[in-house]
Scaffold this motif. Structure first.
Motif: not given
Length: 234
Positions: A45-46, A62-65, A215-224
């Motif tokens: 995701l990086h 905060k996460k992306l979502d 449009n990521l959500g949840g635990f992995f929504a740190a980077s995109s």
């Protein structure tokens, strides 16, 4: 207006290098047998031109979502410091506050509250041609430069290098890189790394920037990975 839209994003192909591994493309439908083409893609995701949200380095960030897309659209200034930091002139040289100020003075620009700031070091030019050198010898922000940018209350900082922090901060966990873990992300200042594409077309300009992550959500929504679009309204 549409003649002044520029893509500041590196292209992703099977040959695009990343320290975590090359992208893995796997076709599961092809035109000869299925009448269409479809494939799977596995990447970090990086990977490539990407966005880091506070969750990446802030314990309760905060996460992306947790943000709306409108939070990633707005005025930006492109600061060109390549005269001092481009490949061939500088190697692993931390970017100083004075170098940013000099570039702003040369271009008769300033940094305003809630601006997005993209800094061009010139290293994007070797992203594809010399990837090992690009990831090894890039010029990051000094901790002081990061703190100064944060003090301007910007909402995003981007760079045409692989990281906003020096290599030395990632040698032994837990990692505490000052710009990721202190200056930017805990203050809800987004980070963009590996800016590239047509950035040379908007150097030293004040532009309108559109940052479009998955449009990521949840635990992995740190980077995109993102598509980074500049609109030159001048």
């Amino acid at each position: 207006m549409f003649n002044k839209i520029f893509d500041l994003t590196h292209k992703i192909t099977e040959e695009t290098y990343h320290p975590s591994g090359f992208p893995f493309f796997q076709a599961y439908e092809n035109y000869n047998t299925h009448g269409c083409r479809s494939a799977r893609l596995t990447i970090s995701l990086h990977f490539g031109t990407h966005l880091d949200a506070p969750w990446h380095f802030s314990k309760n960030g905060k996460k992306l979502d947790d943000f709306q897309i409108k939070d990633l659209i707005g005025p930006a200034v492109i600061v060109d410091i390549s005269e001092e930091y481009r490949p061939g002139l500088a190697k692993s040289k931390p970017i100083t506050v004075d170098s940013i100020k000099r570039a702003l003075t040369r271009s008769d620009n300033d940094i305003k509250e809630n601006d997005m700031v993209i800094v061009n070091t010139g290293w994007h030019k070797i992203f594809d041609s010399e990837p090992l050198r690009y990831y090894r010898d890039y010029c990051p922000f000094s901790a002081e430069a990061g703190a100064w940018l944060a003090s301007k209350k910007v909402k995003l900082v981007g760079i045409d290098a692989c990281d906003v922090d020096e290599h030395k901060y990632f040698e032994t966990p837990p990692f505490l890189p000052p710009n990721h873990s202190k200056n930017f992300l805990p203050n809800n200042i987004f980070i963009i790394e590996n800016v590239g594409g047509e950035i040379d077309s908007v150097l030293n300009k004040r532009i309108y920037l559109v940052v479009a992550p998955l449009n990521l959500g949840g635990f992995f929504a740190a980077s995109s990975p993102i598509r980074l679009i500049a609109i030159d309204e001048s």
